[in-house]
Design an enzyme around this catalytic site. Structure first.
Site, PDB file in Angstrom:
ATOM      1  N   THR A  33       0.702  -1.115  -0.251  1.00 35.46           N
ATOM      2  CA  THR A  33       0.096   0.075  -0.072  1.00 35.46           C
ATOM      3  C   THR A  33       0.920   1.217  -0.024  1.00 35.46           C
ATOM      4  O   THR A  33       0.375   2.176  -0.308  1.00 35.46           O
ATOM      5  CB  THR A  33      -0.950  -0.192   1.308  1.00 35.46           C
ATOM      6  OG1 THR A  33       0.058  -0.289   2.456  1.00 35.46           O
ATOM      7  CG2 THR A  33      -2.071  -0.835   1.015  1.00 35.46           C
ATOM      8  N   ALA A 118      14.305 -12.266   4.237  1.00 42.16           N
ATOM      9  CA  ALA A 118      13.189 -12.861   5.070  1.00 42.16           C
ATOM     10  C   ALA A 118      11.921 -11.749   5.024  1.00 42.16           C
ATOM     11  O   ALA A 118      11.177 -12.049   5.874  1.00 42.16           O
ATOM     12  CB  ALA A 118      13.613 -13.295   6.286  1.00 42.16           C
ATOM     13  N   GLY A 119      12.095 -10.620   4.409  1.00 43.98           N
ATOM     14  CA  GLY A 119      11.043  -9.513   4.554  1.00 43.98           C
ATOM     15  C   GLY A 119      10.939  -8.761   5.842  1.00 43.98           C
ATOM     16  O   GLY A 119       9.958  -8.144   6.264  1.00 43.98           O
ATOM     17  N   SER A 123      17.739  -4.412   4.378  1.00 40.05           N
ATOM     18  CA  SER A 123      18.189  -3.441   3.488  1.00 40.05           C
ATOM     19  C   SER A 123      18.074  -2.069   4.171  1.00 40.05           C
ATOM     20  O   SER A 123      19.053  -1.343   4.186  1.00 40.05           O
ATOM     21  CB  SER A 123      17.967  -3.796   2.125  1.00 40.05           C
ATOM     22  OG  SER A 123      16.785  -3.684   1.798  1.00 40.05           O
ATOM     23  N   GLU A 155      17.665   3.087  -2.444  1.00 39.42           N
ATOM     24  CA  GLU A 155      17.156   1.826  -2.755  1.00 39.42           C
ATOM     25  C   GLU A 155      16.732   1.957  -4.214  1.00 39.42           C
ATOM     26  O   GLU A 155      17.032   0.918  -4.734  1.00 39.42           O
ATOM     27  CB  GLU A 155      16.248   1.296  -2.065  1.00 39.42           C
ATOM     28  CG  GLU A 155      15.414   0.061  -1.932  1.00 39.42           C
ATOM     29  CD  GLU A 155      16.263  -0.958  -1.336  1.00 39.42           C
ATOM     30  OE1 GLU A 155      16.832  -0.783  -0.205  1.00 39.42           O
ATOM     31  OE2 GLU A 155      16.216  -2.142  -1.574  1.00 39.42           O
ATOM     32  N   ASP A 167       9.489   0.910   4.811  1.00 38.86           N
ATOM     33  CA  ASP A 167      10.686  -0.051   5.574  1.00 38.86           C
ATOM     34  C   ASP A 167      11.844   1.315   6.264  1.00 38.86           C
ATOM     35  O   ASP A 167      12.034   1.040   7.368  1.00 38.86           O
ATOM     36  CB  ASP A 167      11.509  -0.861   4.646  1.00 38.86           C
ATOM     37  CG  ASP A 167      10.690  -1.803   3.996  1.00 38.86           C
ATOM     38  OD1 ASP A 167       9.452  -1.987   4.225  1.00 38.86           O
ATOM     39  OD2 ASP A 167      11.077  -2.611   3.196  1.00 38.86           O
ATOM     40  N   TYR A 217       8.451  -7.066  -8.056  1.00 39.63           N
ATOM     41  CA  TYR A 217       7.938  -5.941  -6.993  1.00 39.63           C
ATOM     42  C   TYR A 217       7.703  -4.779  -8.186  1.00 39.63           C
ATOM     43  O   TYR A 217       6.521  -4.059  -7.908  1.00 39.63           O
ATOM     44  CB  TYR A 217       9.248  -5.492  -5.852  1.00 39.63           C
ATOM     45  CG  TYR A 217       8.725  -4.341  -5.191  1.00 39.63           C
ATOM     46  CD1 TYR A 217       8.015  -4.750  -3.798  1.00 39.63           C
ATOM     47  CD2 TYR A 217       9.093  -3.165  -5.466  1.00 39.63           C
ATOM     48  CE1 TYR A 217       7.859  -3.681  -3.009  1.00 39.63           C
ATOM     49  CE2 TYR A 217       8.609  -1.990  -4.518  1.00 39.63           C
ATOM     50  CZ  TYR A 217       8.036  -2.502  -3.459  1.00 39.63           C
ATOM     51  OH  TYR A 217       7.471  -1.357  -2.521  1.00 39.63           O
TER      52      TYR A 217
HETATM   53  C1  GLA Z   1       8.882  -4.219   0.560  1.00 44.83           C
HETATM   54  C2  GLA Z   1       9.135  -2.493   0.161  1.00 44.83           C
HETATM   55  C3  GLA Z   1       8.087  -1.812   0.974  1.00 44.83           C
HETATM   56  C4  GLA Z   1       6.876  -2.115   0.891  1.00 44.83           C
HETATM   57  C5  GLA Z   1       6.640  -3.691   1.095  1.00 44.83           C
HETATM   58  C6  GLA Z   1       5.439  -4.393   0.834  1.00 44.83           C
HETATM   59  O1  GLA Z   1       9.392  -4.354   1.875  1.00 44.83           O
HETATM   60  O2  GLA Z   1      10.501  -2.084   0.716  1.00 44.83           O
HETATM   61  O3  GLA Z   1       8.280  -0.372   0.630  1.00 44.83           O
HETATM   62  O4  GLA Z   1       5.948  -1.829  -0.204  1.00 44.83           O
HETATM   63  O5  GLA Z   1       7.588  -4.561   0.247  1.00 44.83           O
HETATM   64  O6  GLA Z   1       4.212  -3.934   1.682  1.00 44.83           O
END
Ligand code: GLA
Length: 381
Positions: A33, A118-119, A123, A155, A167, A217
């Site tokens: 979002t 790993a989400g 980074s 990034e 992030d 992405y």
């Molecule tokens: C990654 C991106 C974020 C966000 C998420 C999905 O972590 O760095 O900006 O878009 O994916 O919510």
């Protein structure tokens, strides 16, 4: 880890460093979002990157990464996209130079325990930690939001992931025991306590490395923009999916591919869901909140297509268990972790259940992290 990193720095570079702790993040709800001008609900956590850093009176930067026991050096006159982990640091240096902020040569040791890919935004933690360290050393006087925007730009331009702001924002603004609701359009945000002592935030790592994450992405981002363009013909005031609703999307359904339609459908629903979820969290209704997490997962899996069989399996396991209020894939997707809200007194039971069922199905053990919400980037004097 802070002490160890400091000692390693002193051993390598024979001087006293500045120490900086830079956390990973969770996101309770609001996925994909941020770059659609919507809302997110992240928090910084106890997994972190640690920097030990000091100037070296040269034009060279020397960085030792503990996790792969490798030292890489670069010249300040030659900062450009470069393969490998050093790219994230060079991206920050480049963006500072672009803004006319002076950077001088530094020595640095980089350590950490955020699993990569790993989400959990390792980074953004590397980026945010460095920008805060250099701001402290050179007294640029940047505020935290400016630092986050510099990290995001780094990034975009160095690794080339056209990420949103979540992030970098979460990494730099986190507060202990507080979640943040960020409006990614106005960049206004509010803190509120995550006050559920009976529950723990449990991350289950599918151990699937999200290698598709950067290319796919960027494709998702373009698909959202395609939807916006079509909607704008009838509704010129719509600047992003934040401004759109399902009626507007349905008007142009015939013009859109099924994929673009599904992507926009997910995002429009998710932006609304974050607002509903935030209200539930403030009311203390974790059960209903958890239902919305499951709905998010469904959308991410079927419409946005950023899940994978392993993550779907982990969420299906969560659904079998009464001690879980909600679960879903977290972050960009294509691998990495699910986030689970689990009854505190049942966490051990849940973890062994997940581990054994996942092992049976995929022949590998998922790592599980029981996390707590922590401060954002901190300079340690
Ligand atoms: C990654 C991106 C974020 C966000 C998420 C999905 O972590 O760095 O900006 O878009 O994916 O919510």
């Amino acid at each position: 880890m802070i002490q160890e990193t400091r000692e390693q720095f002193i051993h390598l570079f024979e001087k006293e460093p500045l120490m900086v702790v830079s956390p990973g993040r969770i996101n309770l709800i609001g996925e994909h979002t941020d770059y659609n001008d919507g809302f997110v609900l992240p928090a910084a956590i106890d997994k972190k990157i640690v920097y030990a850093i000091a100037l070296n009176n040269t034009r060279q930067c020397n960085v030792h990464a503990v996790f792969i026991n490798e030292t890489v050096s670069f010249q300040l006159e030659d900062v450009k996209p470069t393969p490998g982990w050093i790219n994230y640091l060079m991206g920050i240096v480049y963006q500072l130079q672009e803004r006319g902020l002076e950077v001088q040569g530094f020595d640095c040791v980089l350590a950490g325990d955020i699993p990569v890919g790993a989400g959990m935004s390792s980074s953004a933690a590397v980026e945010g930690g460095l920008v805060a360290a250099l701001d402290h050393i050179f007294k640029y006087g940047l505020d935290r939001m400016q630092m986050a925007l510099i990290g995001q730009k780094a990034e975009h331009t160095f690794p080339g992931v056209k990420c949103g702001i979540m992030d970098q924002f979460a990494n730099l603004h986190g507060k202990k025991d507080q979640v943040m609701c960020l409006d990614c359009r106005s960049l206004e945000f509010e803190y509120f306590p995550f006050n559920f002592p009976d529950y723990k935030i449990v991350l289950c790592n599918s151990m699937v490395h999200h290698s598709l994450a950067s290319s796919e992405y960027n494709v998702r981002r373009l698909q959202c923009e395609e939807g916006v363009k079509a909607i704008q013909v009838n509704h010129p005031a719509v600047k992003s999916l934040r401004d759109a609703n399902m009626d507007m999307l349905n008007e142009v359904r015939a013009e859109l591919s099924d994929k673009v339609y599904d992507r926009c459908n997910y995002v429009i629903a998710e932006i609304q869901r974050v607002q509903d979820a935030t209200a539930l969290l403030k009311k203390g209704d974790l059960q209903q909140f958890g239902e919305l997490m499951y709905a998010t997962h469904e959308g991410l899996s079927k419409l946005y297509e950023v899940s994978c069989p392993e993550l779907d399996f982990l969420v299906s396991l969560a659904k079998e268990r009464k001690e879980v209020a909600g679960a879903r894939v977290m972050g960009g997707g294509f691998g990495g972790c699910t986030i689970n809200l689990v009854k505190a007194d049942k966490v051990d039971e849940y973890v062994s259940f997940i581990k054994s069922r996942y092992q049976d199905r995929y022949g590998k053990e998922p790592e599980v992290y029981v996390t707590v919400i922590e401060e954002g980037v901190s300079i340690i004097d």
